[in-house]
Design a protein around this motif. Sequence first.
Motif, mmCIF file in Angstrom:
data_model
loop_
_atom_site.group_PDB
_atom_site.id
_atom_site.type_symbol
_atom_site.label_atom_id
_atom_site.label_comp_id
_atom_site.label_asym_id
_atom_site.label_seq_id
_atom_site.Cartn_x
_atom_site.Cartn_y
_atom_site.Cartn_z
ATOM 1 N N ILE A 185 14.846 -2.473 -18.440
ATOM 2 C CA ILE A 185 15.287 -1.444 -17.486
ATOM 3 C C ILE A 185 16.312 -0.524 -18.133
ATOM 4 N N ALA A 186 17.237 -1.097 -18.888
ATOM 5 C CA ALA A 186 18.233 -0.271 -19.568
ATOM 6 C C ALA A 186 17.561 0.696 -20.547
ATOM 7 N N ARG A 187 16.562 0.214 -21.279
ATOM 8 C CA ARG A 187 15.849 1.075 -22.223
ATOM 9 C C ARG A 187 15.068 2.171 -21.488
ATOM 10 N N MET A 188 14.426 1.815 -20.396
ATOM 11 C CA MET A 188 13.687 2.799 -19.613
ATOM 12 C C MET A 188 14.607 3.888 -19.077
ATOM 13 N N VAL A 189 15.741 3.481 -18.528
ATOM 14 C CA VAL A 189 16.702 4.436 -17.974
ATOM 15 C C VAL A 189 17.209 5.377 -19.067
ATOM 16 N N GLU B 243 23.232 4.305 -13.125
ATOM 17 C CA GLU B 243 24.026 3.368 -13.924
ATOM 18 C C GLU B 243 23.503 1.952 -13.685
ATOM 19 N N ILE B 244 23.349 1.185 -14.760
ATOM 20 C CA ILE B 244 22.853 -0.188 -14.650
ATOM 21 C C ILE B 244 24.016 -1.157 -14.876
ATOM 22 N N VAL C 58 7.238 -4.544 -13.922
ATOM 23 C CA VAL C 58 8.676 -4.435 -13.620
ATOM 24 C C VAL C 58 9.153 -2.993 -13.784
ATOM 25 N N ALA C 59 8.851 -2.394 -14.933
ATOM 26 C CA ALA C 59 9.331 -1.034 -15.194
ATOM 27 C C ALA C 59 8.754 -0.039 -14.195
ATOM 28 N N THR C 60 7.499 -0.214 -13.845
ATOM 29 C CA THR C 60 6.874 0.719 -12.899
ATOM 30 C C THR C 60 7.522 0.631 -11.531
ATOM 31 N N VAL C 61 7.693 -0.582 -11.015
ATOM 32 C CA VAL C 61 8.251 -0.695 -9.667
ATOM 33 C C VAL C 61 9.717 -0.274 -9.636
ATOM 34 N N VAL C 62 10.474 -0.591 -10.691
ATOM 35 C CA VAL C 62 11.887 -0.212 -10.690
ATOM 36 C C VAL C 62 12.038 1.305 -10.746
ATOM 37 N N GLU D 117 0.808 -1.219 0.000
ATOM 38 C CA GLU D 117 0.000 0.000 0.000
ATOM 39 C C GLU D 117 0.846 1.276 0.000
ATOM 40 N N ASP D 118 2.095 1.161 0.426
ATOM 41 C CA ASP D 118 2.969 2.335 0.385
ATOM 42 C C ASP D 118 3.469 2.612 -1.031
ATOM 43 N N LEU D 119 3.711 1.559 -1.801
ATOM 44 C CA LEU D 119 4.182 1.761 -3.174
ATOM 45 C C LEU D 119 3.036 1.987 -4.148
ATOM 46 N N TYR D 120 1.890 1.394 -3.876
ATOM 47 C CA TYR D 120 0.772 1.494 -4.803
ATOM 48 C C TYR D 120 -0.488 1.976 -4.077
ATOM 49 N N PRO D 121 -0.765 3.278 -4.115
ATOM 50 C CA PRO D 121 -2.048 3.756 -3.579
ATOM 51 C C PRO D 121 -3.208 3.049 -4.281
ATOM 52 N N LYS D 122 -4.320 2.925 -3.588
ATOM 53 C CA LYS D 122 -5.452 2.169 -4.143
ATOM 54 C C LYS D 122 -5.919 2.735 -5.479
ATOM 55 N N ASP D 123 -5.792 4.045 -5.652
ATOM 56 C CA ASP D 123 -6.255 4.655 -6.901
ATOM 57 C C ASP D 123 -5.099 4.987 -7.843
ATOM 58 N N ALA D 124 -3.977 4.283 -7.700
ATOM 59 C CA ALA D 124 -2.824 4.525 -8.585
ATOM 60 C C ALA D 124 -3.236 4.327 -10.038
ATOM 61 N N SER D 125 -2.835 5.268 -10.891
ATOM 62 C CA SER D 125 -3.251 5.204 -12.297
ATOM 63 C C SER D 125 -2.131 5.579 -13.257
ATOM 64 N N THR D 126 -0.890 5.580 -12.756
ATOM 65 C CA THR D 126 0.257 5.925 -13.586
ATOM 66 C C THR D 126 1.228 4.748 -13.613
ATOM 67 N N PHE D 127 1.584 4.317 -14.820
ATOM 68 C CA PHE D 127 2.433 3.144 -14.966
ATOM 69 C C PHE D 127 3.466 3.403 -16.056
ATOM 70 N N VAL D 128 4.503 2.583 -16.071
ATOM 71 C CA VAL D 128 5.580 2.720 -17.055
ATOM 72 C C VAL D 128 5.457 1.578 -18.057
ATOM 73 N N VAL D 129 5.344 1.924 -19.325
ATOM 74 C CA VAL D 129 5.184 0.917 -20.372
ATOM 75 C C VAL D 129 6.280 1.105 -21.414
ATOM 76 N N GLU D 130 7.137 0.103 -21.563
ATOM 77 C CA GLU D 130 8.162 0.087 -22.607
ATOM 78 C C GLU D 130 7.581 -0.717 -23.769
ATOM 79 N N GLU D 131 7.718 -0.215 -24.989
ATOM 80 C CA GLU D 131 6.939 -0.770 -26.098
ATOM 81 C C GLU D 131 7.762 -1.459 -27.185
ATOM 82 N N GLN D 132 8.999 -1.870 -26.864
ATOM 83 C CA GLN D 132 9.772 -2.601 -27.869
ATOM 84 C C GLN D 132 10.403 -3.850 -27.279
#
Length: 283
Positions: free
Chosen positions: A157-161, A169-170, A128-132, A96-111
């Motif tokens: 993760i490398a692409r997201m960074v 640095e990864i 994975v991308a959202t939590v990292v 509940e600390d990382l994800y509020p109940k109404d969380a609506s923002t996420f990270v999406v890598e598309e390749q």
Amino acid sequence: MTLILRTIPQVRAWRKGLPAGTRLGFVPTMGALHEGHMSLVALSKAQADRTIASIFVNPLQFGPNEDLSRYPRPLENDLALLEAAGVDALFLPAVEDLYPKDASTFVVEEQVSLPLCGAFRPGHFRGVATVVLKLFNIVAPDVAFFGQKDAQQCAVIARMVRDLDVPVEIVRGPTLREADGLAMSSRNIYLSPEDRAAAPAIHRSLVAAEAAFAAGERDAKRLVAVGRTVLAGEPRLKEQYWEARHPASLAPLVTVGPEGALLAVAAYLGTTRLIDNLVLGAG
């Protein structure tokens, strides 16, 4: 002694209190630690001034029929390992600390998230991308360490960074293996004795393709065929995928060129899904 930090403000206060110029290394995990995780801790200890780890079984990266509820959580053992390794701090957040109940923002890598595991685990790499990214924002490390066994995760993760200009640095640590070649994994504890005996065929299939490459084979389909044949020789294993991909973009390959190839496999033993990979070098 390893300092346990359970809230985001605690982590940020600890980070702010480090001396100026401190190089902070970060090892994010889902717990159930083994030698592979601890090798990443050792890398961080060698390359950074301070090391913080996290343990968080991330519900966002588990599908509806996956093993979130039974994922191993041996916290006392994990704490003992981190303490013995000299980890400075451990972040143990609640969901509940990382994800509020109404969380609506996420990270999406598309390749790089789309093939391989992404084709069979929809939403996994979004989780994975959202939590990292959240952990990077909370911990503010200078360098973070991930295992090559999860090669596609590393690529995402490398692409997201890169794409989001995250100042971290990864570093990839090599896959650690049991004596018979099986890649170390927290999920290996699920295996029955019979399935455990069959599991090294996954690595043998990769090694067979590597040998064909060393002997001069460069055709990706033929290399894959070599590996799949070895995997099929173990009847307990059910292949999900066995592919040759570009090591960075994860694009499909026709021929293995100067940049090499990532050989990647996923297979089931009963209900346990195991992954492994091997990188072919230049040549």
